[in-house]
Design a protein around this motif. Structure first.
Motif, short mmCIF file in Angstrom:
data_model
loop_
_atom_site.label_atom_id
_atom_site.label_comp_id
_atom_site.label_asym_id
_atom_site.label_seq_id
_atom_site.Cartn_x
_atom_site.Cartn_y
_atom_site.Cartn_z
N VAL A 1 0.88 -1.18 0.00
CA VAL A 1 0.00 0.00 0.00
C VAL A 1 0.91 1.22 0.00
O VAL A 1 2.06 1.14 0.43
CB VAL A 1 -0.96 0.06 1.23
CG1 VAL A 1 -1.87 -1.15 1.29
CG2 VAL A 1 -0.18 0.21 2.54
N LYS A 2 0.37 2.32 -0.49
CA LYS A 2 1.21 3.52 -0.61
C LYS A 2 1.88 3.90 0.71
O LYS A 2 1.24 3.91 1.76
CB LYS A 2 0.34 4.69 -1.11
CG LYS A 2 1.15 5.71 -1.84
CD LYS A 2 0.32 6.72 -2.58
CE LYS A 2 1.25 7.87 -2.94
NZ LYS A 2 0.55 9.11 -3.13
N GLY A 3 3.20 4.16 0.66
CA GLY A 3 3.92 4.60 1.85
C GLY A 3 4.58 3.47 2.63
O GLY A 3 5.41 3.73 3.49
N LEU B 1 9.18 -0.35 6.25
CA LEU B 1 9.44 1.08 6.16
C LEU B 1 8.08 1.76 6.02
O LEU B 1 7.21 1.26 5.30
CB LEU B 1 10.27 1.43 4.91
CG LEU B 1 11.61 0.77 4.69
CD1 LEU B 1 12.28 1.36 3.45
CD2 LEU B 1 12.50 0.93 5.91
N PHE B 2 7.93 2.88 6.69
CA PHE B 2 6.72 3.69 6.56
C PHE B 2 7.21 5.09 6.16
O PHE B 2 7.81 5.81 6.97
CB PHE B 2 5.97 3.69 7.91
CG PHE B 2 4.64 4.39 7.92
CD1 PHE B 2 4.09 4.95 6.76
CD2 PHE B 2 3.91 4.47 9.10
CE1 PHE B 2 2.85 5.59 6.79
CE2 PHE B 2 2.66 5.11 9.14
CZ PHE B 2 2.15 5.67 7.98
N LYS B 3 7.00 5.42 4.88
CA LYS B 3 7.52 6.69 4.35
C LYS B 3 6.53 7.81 4.64
O LYS B 3 5.61 8.06 3.87
CB LYS B 3 7.75 6.57 2.85
CG LYS B 3 8.78 5.52 2.46
CD LYS B 3 8.89 5.52 0.94
CE LYS B 3 9.84 4.48 0.43
NZ LYS B 3 9.86 4.44 -1.04
N ILE C 1 -2.43 7.64 4.93
CA ILE C 1 -1.79 7.33 6.22
C ILE C 1 -2.63 6.29 6.97
O ILE C 1 -2.11 5.31 7.50
CB ILE C 1 -1.60 8.61 7.07
CG1 ILE C 1 -0.56 9.52 6.41
CG2 ILE C 1 -1.21 8.28 8.51
CD1 ILE C 1 -0.32 10.84 7.10
N GLU C 2 -3.96 6.48 6.97
CA GLU C 2 -4.86 5.52 7.63
C GLU C 2 -4.72 4.13 7.01
O GLU C 2 -4.69 3.12 7.74
CB GLU C 2 -6.33 5.97 7.50
CG GLU C 2 -6.68 7.21 8.32
CD GLU C 2 -6.42 7.04 9.81
OE1 GLU C 2 -6.51 5.89 10.30
OE2 GLU C 2 -6.10 8.04 10.47
N ILE D 1 1.15 9.89 14.49
CA ILE D 1 1.59 8.64 13.85
C ILE D 1 2.17 7.69 14.89
O ILE D 1 1.82 6.50 14.95
CB ILE D 1 2.60 8.94 12.73
CG1 ILE D 1 1.86 9.60 11.56
CG2 ILE D 1 3.30 7.66 12.26
CD1 ILE D 1 2.76 10.14 10.47
N ILE D 2 3.04 8.21 15.77
CA ILE D 2 3.67 7.33 16.77
C ILE D 2 2.63 6.83 17.78
O ILE D 2 2.69 5.67 18.20
CB ILE D 2 4.87 8.03 17.45
CG1 ILE D 2 5.89 8.44 16.37
CG2 ILE D 2 5.54 7.11 18.46
CD1 ILE D 2 7.13 9.14 16.91
N ASP D 3 1.65 7.67 18.14
CA ASP D 3 0.57 7.20 19.03
C ASP D 3 -0.10 5.97 18.42
O ASP D 3 -0.33 4.97 19.09
CB ASP D 3 -0.54 8.27 19.18
CG ASP D 3 -0.11 9.43 20.06
OD1 ASP D 3 0.94 9.31 20.73
OD2 ASP D 3 -0.82 10.47 20.05
N ASN D 4 -0.43 6.09 17.14
CA ASN D 4 -1.09 4.97 16.45
C ASN D 4 -0.22 3.71 16.45
O ASN D 4 -0.70 2.61 16.68
CB ASN D 4 -1.41 5.36 15.01
CG ASN D 4 -2.75 6.06 14.91
OD1 ASN D 4 -3.78 5.44 15.13
ND2 ASN D 4 -2.73 7.36 14.63
#
Ligand SMILES: *Cc1c(COP(=O)(O)O)cnc(C)c1O
Ligand code: SF4
Length: 322
Positions: A59-61, A71-73, A103-104, A137-140
């Protein structure tokens, strides 16, 4: 040069400009950021996606090449643009950032794959995000039970240390382990401001690693690397990887031979503390992953005993098992 600027933007921060002490023909920091004519020279072996990110993007990213980590870009821009960048065709002002929906979707992918033990935030540069965006993002990620480790790959503490504010660092204090891998290639890049940024990250509880690229004319000799790795280690940063440069378009002037890289690693062995030695790594083109390019110290004789070479180049017998 306009063709150059189109394909890979030029951007230097005030902090970086202060570390440049000479012309691009000789200064190890200038060479990393200021384009040279050789950049227009593109070899047939060079490619847009040198390490095969695209083929491992579900998936994208997200780049999912190894089972236990992705990796999460999260960002598509950087504080500075390194001329030898392996993702130079995929990042920069002309590229698209992830939308909130994307992002989701990426977070959903991580949530639904329980093998993912580590998430590596990269880009671009994740520390370009605002503390609020980064924190969300880090919370998630930290809320996902199977994600045990968060790693951030960044050049910001070196290239734009003022961005490493208390507010940003607060977002990195977590119950789960947060590793920050700093991109740095020369001791000349370590300024008092950089040291302050590193202290802040350490105070926030981050574990600091470094990664460097072996660059011709910048750091391709044992003395320069020894100086860099000693200074990093003394600052509490563990040298992690020394990357052989990837086959990105227009970067051949930065690439030396693997043989030379191995010779340098041999020189460092024994002379430099083990905790200050990174692994010399090659990312195999087209997405087959990273492998260490460790020089060979062991030879088998007649399938029985071994000859092993010490750090000074002397050979010794090592007995077979029985
Ligand atoms: C480099 C890379 C990693 C991280 O590799 P480590 O050896 O764990 O540092 C993970 N995923 C991808 C796709 C990579 O390119
Ligand atoms: S900071 Fe990293 S991603 Fe950004 S230009 Fe430099 S090497 Fe490329």
């Amino acid at each position: 040069m306009s063709k150059l600027l189109q394909s890979h933007a030029v951007r230097l921060t005030e902090a970086v400009k202060k570390t440049i002490k000479g012309p691009v023909s000789s200064d190890p920091v200038a060479k990393q950021y200021i384009p040279q004519d050789e950049e227009l020279h593109i070899l047939p072996v060079e490619r847009r996606d040198p390490i095969g990110d695209d083929t491992h993007t579900p998936v994208k990213g997200i780049v999912h090449r190894y089972p236990d980590r992705v990796l999460f870009k999260v960002a598509n821009v950087c504080a500075v643009y390194c001329r030898y960048c392996f993702r130079k065709e995929m990042i920069g002002p002309g590229t698209k950032t992830l939308s909130q929906n994307e992002i989701e979707t990426a977070l959903g992918y991580i949530r639904s794959h329980s093998d993912i033990w580590e998430v590596i935030l990269t880009g671009g540069d994740p520390l370009i995000l605002s503390p609020r965006q980064l924190s969300a993002i880090i919370d998630n990620l930290c809320a996902i039970e199977h994600v045990q480790v968060v790693r951030i790959h960044t050049r910001v503490p070196i290239a734009d240390p003022e961005r490493v504010t208390e507010e940003l660092c607060k977002t990195l204090t977590r119950d789960k382990a947060v590793y920050v891998a700093l991109h740095i290639n020369h001791a000349q890049e370590i300024t008092p401001e950089v040291k302050t940024a590193l202290k802040r990250l350490q105070k926030a509880g981050c574990i600091l690693l470094s990664q460097s690229v072996l660059l011709q004319g910048v750091n391709d000799n044992a003395n320069t690397l020894e100086d860099l790795f000693r200074k990093l280690t003394a600052l509490g940063v563990k040298p992690y990887y020394l990357h052989h440069p990837d086959l990105a378009p227009g970067t051949s002037h930065f690439r030396g031979s693997i043989k030379k890289g191995q010779r340098i690693m041999k020189e460092l062995l024994g002379r430099l503390s083990g905790i200050a030695q990174p692994a010399y790594m090659l990312d195999i083109p087209d997405g087959y992953g990273k492998v260490p390019l460790t020089p060979c110290y062991l030879n088998e004789i007649d399938g029985e005993a071994y000859i092993v070479e010490d750090y000074q180049g002397c050979q010794h017998h090592y007995p077979p098992k029985d």
